[in-house]
Design an enzyme around this catalytic site. Structure first.
Site, PDB file in Angstrom:
ATOM      1  N   LYS A 105      67.535   6.353  54.229  1.00 55.93           N
ATOM      2  CA  LYS A 105      66.889   6.442  55.533  1.00 55.93           C
ATOM      3  C   LYS A 105      67.896   7.112  56.462  1.00 55.93           C
ATOM      4  O   LYS A 105      68.948   6.541  56.772  1.00 55.93           O
ATOM      5  CB  LYS A 105      66.512   5.060  56.068  1.00 55.93           C
ATOM      6  N   GLY A 193      60.304   0.043  67.173  1.00 56.66           N
ATOM      7  CA  GLY A 193      59.551  -0.220  68.383  1.00 56.66           C
ATOM      8  C   GLY A 193      58.342  -1.112  68.247  1.00 56.66           C
ATOM      9  O   GLY A 193      57.734  -1.488  69.248  1.00 56.66           O
ATOM     10  N   THR A 215      63.497  -6.023  63.628  1.00 59.12           N
ATOM     11  CA  THR A 215      63.721  -6.951  64.722  1.00 59.12           C
ATOM     12  C   THR A 215      62.509  -7.838  65.000  1.00 59.12           C
ATOM     13  O   THR A 215      62.662  -9.030  65.294  1.00 59.12           O
ATOM     14  CB  THR A 215      64.094  -6.177  65.996  1.00 59.12           C
TER      15      THR A 215
END
Length: 271
Positions: A105, A193, A215
Site C-alpha cells: 500500500k 476517512g 481508526t
C-alpha cells in the site's frame, strides 16, 4: 496469497478475495482485541506498517509478527510515514523482504497536518515500484487526473480517500468519488476517512469495489462489534449495488395502485 474464488470476488492484480473489506492493525486496545476483530470481520487483507511497528516490536509480551501469522490473513504492508519517493521505495523493498510479499500500500505523505498524499511524487513512486515487481495499491486523493496517471503507469487498482485519515467524517466529495467510479475501469477501494458503517455502505452502493479502514474500528468503544458492523455494511452496500436501486423522483410516487374505488369504500359499495 488469495482466497478461493466466489461468484462476486474482489479481484486485485488477478488475485481473488472473498471479502471486500481491508482492515488496519494499528491502535487497537490490545493484541487480543485486534485478533478478535479480524476474526469477526474476516477481511481480504490486513495492513501493517514496517516503519511504525518496527521489526522487533512486541505488544503485551506477544510478537506482532507472530500475531499476523496466526491471523492467517494476507498482509498488505504499507509505506506509512514516508515523505519522499526514495523513502517510500526503500521502505517498500524492506517490507517485501520482511513479509515475503509483493503487495504494497503506497503512501507518500505531502502534508503532516492533513496527511494528504504528495500528489506531485506519488505517480513516480508508483511507477518505480511497479517496475520493481510490486503489486501497488496507491493511497491518493479523489483527483481524477491523478488517479488516471496512476493507472497509466500500471496501477491495477487505486485507493482514493473519502476524507483525511483518522477524521471519520465520511465521504466529503461525493461528486468526485462518483466521477472516479464512472471514469476509471480499474478496481477502486475507498481508503481513509470513513467513520461509520453507513459510510462504507454508501460508497459500496456507488460502485466502489471495497474499503480499507482502521481508526473507525480500532478506536470505537467495541472494536470487535464495530469490525462486524463494517463487514456487514460493506456486504450490504455491494448487494444493493448489484441489485440495482430504484430511480429517484422529484415528486411522490404512489406505492399502491390508485385505480378504482379505494379499499375503505368497498364495504359501503357492497352494502
Amino acid at each position: 496469497m488469495s482466497t478461493p474464488s466466489t461468484p462476486d470476488s474482489l479481484v486485485l492484480y488477478g488475485q481473488h478475495f472473498a471479502s471486500r473489506l481491508l482492515l488496519g492493525t494499528a491502535r487497537y486496545p490490545s493484541p487480543a482485541v485486534l485478533e478478535a476483530a479480524v476474526q469477526r470481520a474476516r477481511p481480504a487483507m490486513v495492513t501493517a506498517s514496517l516503519r511504525r511497528q518496527g521489526i522487533n516490536a512486541t505488544n503485551a509480551g506477544e510478537s506482532f509478527w507472530e500475531l499476523l501469522k496466526r491471523l492467517n490473513v494476507p498482509v498488505l504492508p504499507n509505506t506509512a510515514g514516508c515523505h519522499s519517493v526514495q523513502e517510500a521505495v526503500t521502505t517498500a523493498q524492506m517490507a517485501r523482504e520482511v513479509f515475503g510479499t509483493p503487495w504494497i500500500k503506497l503512501e507518500v505523505i505531502g502534508d503532516d497536518y492533513t496527511l494528504q498524499p504528495d500528489t506531485l511524487n506519488l505517480v513516480e513512486a508508483a511507477s518505480l515500484l511497479i517496475k520493481d515487481g510490486f503489486l501497488v495499491l496507491p493511497y491518493t486523493t479523489d483527483d481524477l487526473v491523478l488517479c488516471q496517471r496512476l493507472v497509466d503507469v500500471g496501477c491495477q487498482a487505486v485507493m482514493p480517500w473519502a476524507a483525511p485519515i483518522g477524521t471519520g467524517r465520511g465521504p466529503q466529495n461525493p461528486y468526485a468519488l462518483q466521477t472516479l467510479r464512472e471514469r476509471l475501469p480499474v478496481p477502486l477501494l475507498v481508503d481513509a476517512g470513513l467513520g461509520l458503517p453507513s459510510h462504507a455502505c454508501q460508497v459500496m452502493e456507488w460502485g466502489f469495489d471495497g474499503v480499507l479502514l482502521n481508526t473507525a474500528v480500532a478506536l470505537s468503544q467495541d472494536p470487535v462489534a464495530m469490525a462486524g458492523a463494517f463487514a456487514d455494511a460493506v456486504a450490504a452496500g455491494r448487494a444493493a449495488r448489484l441489485a440495482g436501486a430504484m430511480e429517484q423522483h422529484s415528486s411522490a410516487q404512489p406505492s399502491t395502485p390508485v385505480l378504482g374505488t379505494p379499499f375503505w369504500h368497498h364495504d359501503k359499495a357492497q352494502a
